[in-house]
Design a protein around this motif. Structure first.
Motif, mmCIF file in Angstrom:
data_model
loop_
_atom_site.group_PDB
_atom_site.id
_atom_site.type_symbol
_atom_site.label_atom_id
_atom_site.label_comp_id
_atom_site.label_asym_id
_atom_site.label_seq_id
_atom_site.Cartn_x
_atom_site.Cartn_y
_atom_site.Cartn_z
ATOM 1 N N ARG A 94 0.831 -1.209 0.000
ATOM 2 C CA ARG A 94 0.000 0.000 0.000
ATOM 3 C C ARG A 94 0.866 1.261 0.000
ATOM 4 O O ARG A 94 0.523 2.252 -0.662
ATOM 5 C CB ARG A 94 -0.934 0.001 1.202
ATOM 6 N N THR A 95 1.975 1.235 0.738
ATOM 7 C CA THR A 95 2.863 2.404 0.758
ATOM 8 C C THR A 95 3.330 2.751 -0.641
ATOM 9 O O THR A 95 3.300 3.920 -1.058
ATOM 10 C CB THR A 95 4.082 2.123 1.665
ATOM 11 N N GLN A 96 3.749 1.742 -1.404
ATOM 12 C CA GLN A 96 4.173 1.989 -2.782
ATOM 13 C C GLN A 96 2.986 2.374 -3.665
ATOM 14 O O GLN A 96 3.098 3.263 -4.520
ATOM 15 C CB GLN A 96 4.875 0.754 -3.343
ATOM 16 N N ALA A 97 1.845 1.718 -3.450
ATOM 17 C CA ALA A 97 0.670 2.015 -4.270
ATOM 18 C C ALA A 97 0.195 3.458 -4.058
ATOM 19 O O ALA A 97 -0.212 4.131 -5.007
ATOM 20 C CB ALA A 97 -0.452 1.036 -3.951
ATOM 21 N N GLU A 98 0.259 3.929 -2.822
ATOM 22 C CA GLU A 98 -0.137 5.322 -2.542
ATOM 23 C C GLU A 98 0.810 6.291 -3.244
ATOM 24 O O GLU A 98 0.377 7.319 -3.778
ATOM 25 C CB GLU A 98 -0.146 5.566 -1.040
ATOM 26 N N ARG A 99 2.096 5.973 -3.225
ATOM 27 C CA ARG A 99 3.053 6.816 -3.949
ATOM 28 C C ARG A 99 2.743 6.828 -5.438
ATOM 29 O O ARG A 99 2.745 7.887 -6.081
ATOM 30 C CB ARG A 99 4.478 6.292 -3.724
ATOM 31 N N MET A 100 2.439 5.658 -5.976
ATOM 32 C CA MET A 100 2.169 5.556 -7.402
ATOM 33 C C MET A 100 0.865 6.248 -7.782
ATOM 34 O O MET A 100 0.748 6.835 -8.857
ATOM 35 C CB MET A 100 2.132 4.076 -7.795
ATOM 36 N N ALA A 101 -0.115 6.202 -6.875
ATOM 37 C CA ALA A 101 -1.395 6.853 -7.162
ATOM 38 C C ALA A 101 -1.290 8.372 -7.125
ATOM 39 O O ALA A 101 -2.178 9.074 -7.617
ATOM 40 C CB ALA A 101 -2.450 6.379 -6.173
ATOM 41 N N ALA A 102 -0.211 8.884 -6.540
ATOM 42 C CA ALA A 102 0.020 10.332 -6.524
ATOM 43 C C ALA A 102 0.814 10.795 -7.743
ATOM 44 O O ALA A 102 1.023 11.995 -7.937
ATOM 45 C CB ALA A 102 0.753 10.724 -5.243
ATOM 46 N N ASP A 103 1.235 9.852 -8.557
ATOM 47 C CA ASP A 103 2.034 10.136 -9.750
ATOM 48 C C ASP A 103 1.101 10.374 -10.942
ATOM 49 O O ASP A 103 0.060 9.733 -11.058
ATOM 50 C CB ASP A 103 2.951 8.939 -10.026
ATOM 51 N N PRO A 104 1.453 11.301 -11.850
ATOM 52 C CA PRO A 104 0.597 11.547 -13.025
ATOM 53 C C PRO A 104 0.313 10.302 -13.857
ATOM 54 O O PRO A 104 -0.726 10.222 -14.522
ATOM 55 C CB PRO A 104 1.401 12.578 -13.833
ATOM 56 N N ARG A 105 1.206 9.320 -13.813
ATOM 57 C CA ARG A 105 0.997 8.109 -14.600
ATOM 58 C C ARG A 105 -0.205 7.295 -14.120
ATOM 59 O O ARG A 105 -0.714 6.443 -14.851
ATOM 60 C CB ARG A 105 2.264 7.251 -14.584
ATOM 61 N N PHE A 106 -0.677 7.555 -12.901
ATOM 62 C CA PHE A 106 -1.847 6.854 -12.388
ATOM 63 C C PHE A 106 -3.087 7.158 -13.237
ATOM 64 O O PHE A 106 -4.053 6.390 -13.241
ATOM 65 C CB PHE A 106 -2.098 7.244 -10.930
ATOM 66 N N ALA A 107 -3.071 8.256 -13.986
ATOM 67 C CA ALA A 107 -4.202 8.594 -14.861
ATOM 68 C C ALA A 107 -4.502 7.473 -15.841
ATOM 69 O O ALA A 107 -5.640 7.321 -16.302
ATOM 70 C CB ALA A 107 -3.900 9.889 -15.617
ATOM 71 N N ARG A 108 -3.504 6.675 -16.161
ATOM 72 C CA ARG A 108 -3.695 5.600 -17.138
ATOM 73 C C ARG A 108 -4.550 4.460 -16.586
ATOM 74 O O ARG A 108 -5.121 3.689 -17.362
ATOM 75 C CB ARG A 108 -2.340 5.051 -17.575
ATOM 76 N N PHE A 109 -4.627 4.343 -15.255
ATOM 77 C CA PHE A 109 -5.390 3.236 -14.666
ATOM 78 C C PHE A 109 -6.861 3.354 -15.034
ATOM 79 O O PHE A 109 -7.422 2.463 -15.685
ATOM 80 C CB PHE A 109 -5.216 3.217 -13.148
ATOM 81 N N TYR A 110 -7.517 4.430 -14.629
ATOM 82 C CA TYR A 110 -8.935 4.571 -14.955
ATOM 83 C C TYR A 110 -9.142 4.902 -16.432
ATOM 84 O O TYR A 110 -10.196 4.606 -16.985
ATOM 85 C CB TYR A 110 -9.594 5.607 -14.049
ATOM 86 N N GLY A 111 -8.129 5.496 -17.066
ATOM 87 C CA GLY A 111 -8.247 5.692 -18.505
ATOM 88 C C GLY A 111 -8.420 4.371 -19.223
ATOM 89 O O GLY A 111 -9.276 4.222 -20.098
ATOM 90 N N GLY A 112 -7.622 3.367 -18.823
ATOM 91 C CA GLY A 112 -7.723 2.054 -19.452
ATOM 92 C C GLY A 112 -8.963 1.293 -19.052
ATOM 93 O O GLY A 112 -9.673 0.731 -19.902
ATOM 94 N N MET A 113 -9.258 1.277 -17.754
ATOM 95 C CA MET A 113 -10.414 0.517 -17.272
ATOM 96 C C MET A 113 -11.711 1.061 -17.855
ATOM 97 O O MET A 113 -12.574 0.306 -18.339
ATOM 98 C CB MET A 113 -10.458 0.561 -15.747
ATOM 99 N N LEU A 114 -11.877 2.374 -17.833
ATOM 100 C CA LEU A 114 -13.133 2.964 -18.306
ATOM 101 C C LEU A 114 -13.242 2.946 -19.825
ATOM 102 O O LEU A 114 -14.345 2.894 -20.365
ATOM 103 C CB LEU A 114 -13.273 4.390 -17.769
#
Length: 339
Positions: A41-61
């Motif tokens: 979770r510590t790493q995931a929270e860091r990654m979710a604060a990164d602009p690249r996290f935009a690709r997660f919901y971009g891809g899923m949706l």
């Protein structure tokens, strides 16, 4: 079988960022800091604060709304400047979903927001603005329109050859946002499209007359009405109030769901029904599980999915929280194997 630390790092990166791990993630794996749910979770929270996290919901949706299928849509080769149109609508879609990485957004807000940022040229193409140029500005949707389902890529991808398709749009909503599979048509069905006439003027008129026989209506009532809510957008995703000289009619009714049933007057009303529905919320969490695992859930996965859903609801449907719950679940770091 539990994933190794390196495998976990790779899974996290390709899930949350849609790309390979960065140096910090690899270092965490090498130093034993990806061995527990809390360290993940510590790493995931860091990654979710990164602009690249935009690709997660971009891809899923893009998968759920079928926006990812714009390039293979029926009749796409006959669309003038199809490549540019698809690029324009894809940028609008990415901008809308990318905002979830910057601003706390709930499931309901994703479906019901009435403003979003888009390039002036994109807004003009969609009949949502008059300014030109590549500068980005806030777009306020017309009354009766709202959220993710109002994006041009969604209407474009779920269209017929040269007309909007209430069937494709309605099926997309029912199957992907309510997890209510639509039965296949009978093998001996013979469908003949009713031609336009003085009594059959609009696209909706054509579909209503064509699907009127009882053999068609029983199933099509499950999704056609939801598709009619999109009639304010033509086959290219452009906003319209008239169709063939007549005002578009957007009203309908959601039926045979657990808790999303109800009449609606337009797409915004339909989005409101989905936003308030626990069936739609559960469906979204389930689709999140499918997206991060790359497979359909097994019976043994359902406990994990339920735990994720309950924790997500406790967080009031926050989208970033759902992503974190998905990658810190036990199901994310284990794989089944046969001996």
């Amino acid at each position: 079988v539990k994933l190794t630390a390196d495998e976990t790092a790779t899974a996290l990166a390709f899930t949350l960022w849609q790309t390979s791990p960065d140096a910090e993630l690899l270092q965490a794996a090498a130093s034993g800091k990806l061995d527990t749910p809390q360290s993940i979770r510590t790493q995931a929270e860091r990654m979710a604060a990164d602009p690249r996290f935009a690709r997660f919901y971009g891809g899923m949706l893009a998968d759920l709304s079928r926006a990812s299928r714009m390039g293979s849509r029926e009749g796409v080769d006959d669309v003038p400047n199809a490549g540019e149109v698809i690029k324009t609508l894809a940028q609008e879609f990415a901008g809308y979903t990318g905002a979830f990485a910057k601003t706390p957004t709930t499931f309901g807000e994703m479906l019901t927001s009435t403003t979003f940022a888009a390039a002036n040229d994109t807004a003009k193409f969609r009949n949502l603005g008059t300014a030109t140029g590549t500068a980005t500005a806030n777009v306020t949707l017309p009354s009766g329109q709202a959220g993710l389902l109002s994006l041009g890529a969604v209407s474009f991808a779920n269209a017929g050859t040269d007309h909007p398709s209430p069937v494709k749009r309605g099926v997309m909503v029912r199957e992907n946002f309510l997890c209510s599979p639509v039965p296949p048509p009978p093998p001996d069905i013979k469908q003949e499209t009713v031609p336009r006439s003085p009594d059959v003027v609009t696209n909706r008129d054509v579909y209503e007359k064509t699907m009127a026989p009882p053999t068609c209506k029983a199933c099509h009532n499950l999704f056609n009405p939801m598709g009619y809510a999109f009639e304010a957008f033509d086959e290219l995703g452009r906003y319209r109030t008239m169709d063939n000289g007549r005002p578009v009619k957007l009203s309908g009714e959601v039926v045979q769901t657990r808790d999303a049933n109800g009449a609606f007057q337009n797409l915004a009303d339909l989005a409101g029904l989905l936003a308030a529905s626990s069936q739609a919320q559960e469906c979204f969490a389930l689709n999140g599980f499918r997206f991060v695992s790359g497979r359909i859930e097994s019976q043994g996965d359902l406990c994990h999915v339920n735990n994720i859903f309950e924790a997500w609801m406790a967080a009031k449907g926050d989208l970033k929280t759902l992503a974190l719950l998905l990658v810190t679940s036990e199901a994310f770091v284990t794989r089944s194997t046969s001996l």
